[in-house]
Design a protein around this motif. Structure first.
Motif, PDB file in Angstrom:
ATOM      1  N   THR A  51       1.464   2.863   6.963  1.00  0.00           N
ATOM      2  CA  THR A  51       1.686   4.527   7.833  1.00  0.00           C
ATOM      3  C   THR A  51       3.219   4.804   8.185  1.00  0.00           C
ATOM      4  OG1 THR A  51       0.668   6.462   8.318  1.00  0.00           O
ATOM      5  CG2 THR A  51       0.737   5.128   9.670  1.00  0.00           C
TER       6      THR A  51
ATOM      7  N   THR B 206      -8.332   6.453   8.409  1.00  0.00           N
ATOM      8  CA  THR B 206      -7.845   7.121   7.332  1.00  0.00           C
ATOM      9  C   THR B 206      -6.791   8.272   7.687  1.00  0.00           C
ATOM     10  OG1 THR B 206      -9.746   8.090   6.357  1.00  0.00           O
ATOM     11  CG2 THR B 206      -9.736   5.689   5.974  1.00  0.00           C
ATOM     12  N   THR B 207      -6.260   8.816   6.689  1.00  0.00           N
ATOM     13  CA  THR B 207      -6.183  10.292   6.404  1.00  0.00           C
ATOM     14  C   THR B 207      -6.669  11.380   5.822  1.00  0.00           C
ATOM     15  OG1 THR B 207      -4.872   9.822   4.274  1.00  0.00           O
ATOM     16  CG2 THR B 207      -3.556   9.530   5.876  1.00  0.00           C
ATOM     17  N   GLN B 208      -6.426  12.331   5.927  1.00  0.00           N
ATOM     18  CA  GLN B 208      -7.919  13.426   5.814  1.00  0.00           C
ATOM     19  C   GLN B 208      -7.912  13.795   4.350  1.00  0.00           C
ATOM     20  OE1 GLN B 208      -9.377  15.940   7.234  1.00  0.00           O
ATOM     21  NE2 GLN B 208      -8.076  14.949   9.355  1.00  0.00           N
TER      22      GLN B 208
ATOM     23  N   THR C  63      -7.037   7.829   2.469  1.00  0.00           N
ATOM     24  CA  THR C  63      -5.900   6.855   2.210  1.00  0.00           C
ATOM     25  C   THR C  63      -6.357   6.145   3.942  1.00  0.00           C
ATOM     26  OG1 THR C  63      -4.040   8.521   1.527  1.00  0.00           O
ATOM     27  CG2 THR C  63      -3.409   6.307   2.696  1.00  0.00           C
TER      28      THR C  63
ATOM     29  N   VAL D 191      -4.842   4.094   6.977  1.00  0.00           N
ATOM     30  CA  VAL D 191      -3.526   3.589   7.607  1.00  0.00           C
ATOM     31  C   VAL D 191      -4.081   2.401   8.658  1.00  0.00           C
ATOM     32  CG1 VAL D 191      -2.807   5.953   6.771  1.00  0.00           C
ATOM     33  CG2 VAL D 191      -4.331   5.583   9.347  1.00  0.00           C
TER      34      VAL D 191
ATOM     35  N   GLY E 148      -1.158  12.780  13.902  1.00  0.00           N
ATOM     36  CA  GLY E 148      -0.791  12.245  12.015  1.00  0.00           C
ATOM     37  C   GLY E 148      -2.866  13.324  12.868  1.00  0.00           C
ATOM     38  N   ASP E 149      -3.934  14.007  11.754  1.00  0.00           N
ATOM     39  CA  ASP E 149      -5.185  13.997  11.692  1.00  0.00           C
ATOM     40  C   ASP E 149      -5.668  12.832  10.535  1.00  0.00           C
ATOM     41  OD1 ASP E 149      -6.379  15.812  12.306  1.00  0.00           O
ATOM     42  OD2 ASP E 149      -5.692  17.498  10.505  1.00  0.00           O
ATOM     43  N   TYR E 150      -6.520  12.190  11.590  1.00  0.00           N
ATOM     44  CA  TYR E 150      -7.087  11.153  11.220  1.00  0.00           C
ATOM     45  C   TYR E 150      -8.556  10.782  11.388  1.00  0.00           C
ATOM     46  CZ  TYR E 150      -2.280   8.934  12.148  1.00  0.00           C
ATOM     47  OH  TYR E 150      -1.226   9.144  11.812  1.00  0.00           O
TER      48      TYR E 150
END
Length: 132
Positions: free
Chosen positions: A52, A86-88, A91, A93, A108-110
């Motif tokens: 990321t 992961t991301t929303q 994906t 990270v 970030g929004d994980y």
């Protein structure tokens, strides 16, 4: 020159990331568990973690810019087989294994996924989520 610094909330969190010019993609140094400071020319940089990126960090001349990565820690004694962040949109990270139970991340929004259990983690700068 300016100085780019990383500061972590817990000593067990190690930051491994490259400092890359946002425009040219040229690498100007890196953060490691032994190195938490990089001297760079004034400009805009990306911090590239394994999977990321923390984009568009502005560094001014003659100043120190301190970044505080967020972190996910799998607590000692936690029993798990498969864990990742992961991301929303799913994906990945960060992933964990027996030798890696800590991940430093840009804000970030994980979603932290531990053996299928999903834990939302809207990570602000410097925030630490310890999964117990």
């Amino acid at each position: 020159p300016g100085i780019l610094n990383v500061e972590v909330a817990k000593p067990s969190v190690h930051v491994n990331a490259s400092v890359v010019d946002s425009e040219t993609g040229e690498t100007h140094g890196s953060f490691t568990p032994m190195r938490s400071s990089v001297t760079v020319m004034p400009g805009v940089y990306d911090l590239r973690f394994a999977k990321t990126v923390w984009r568009y960090v502005k560094v001014d001349g003659g100043k120190t810019t301190t970044l505080r990565p967020a972190a996910v820690i799998l607590a000692q004694g936690l029993k798990w087989k498969k864990a990742r962040v992961t991301t929303q949109d799913g994906t990945e990270v960060a992933d964990f294994h027996v030798m890696r139970t800590v991940a430093a991340l840009p804000p970030g929004d994980y979603i932290v996924v531990v053996d299928g259990n999903k834990i939302p983690f809207p990570a602000t700068e410097g925030e630490v989520l310890e999964v117990k």
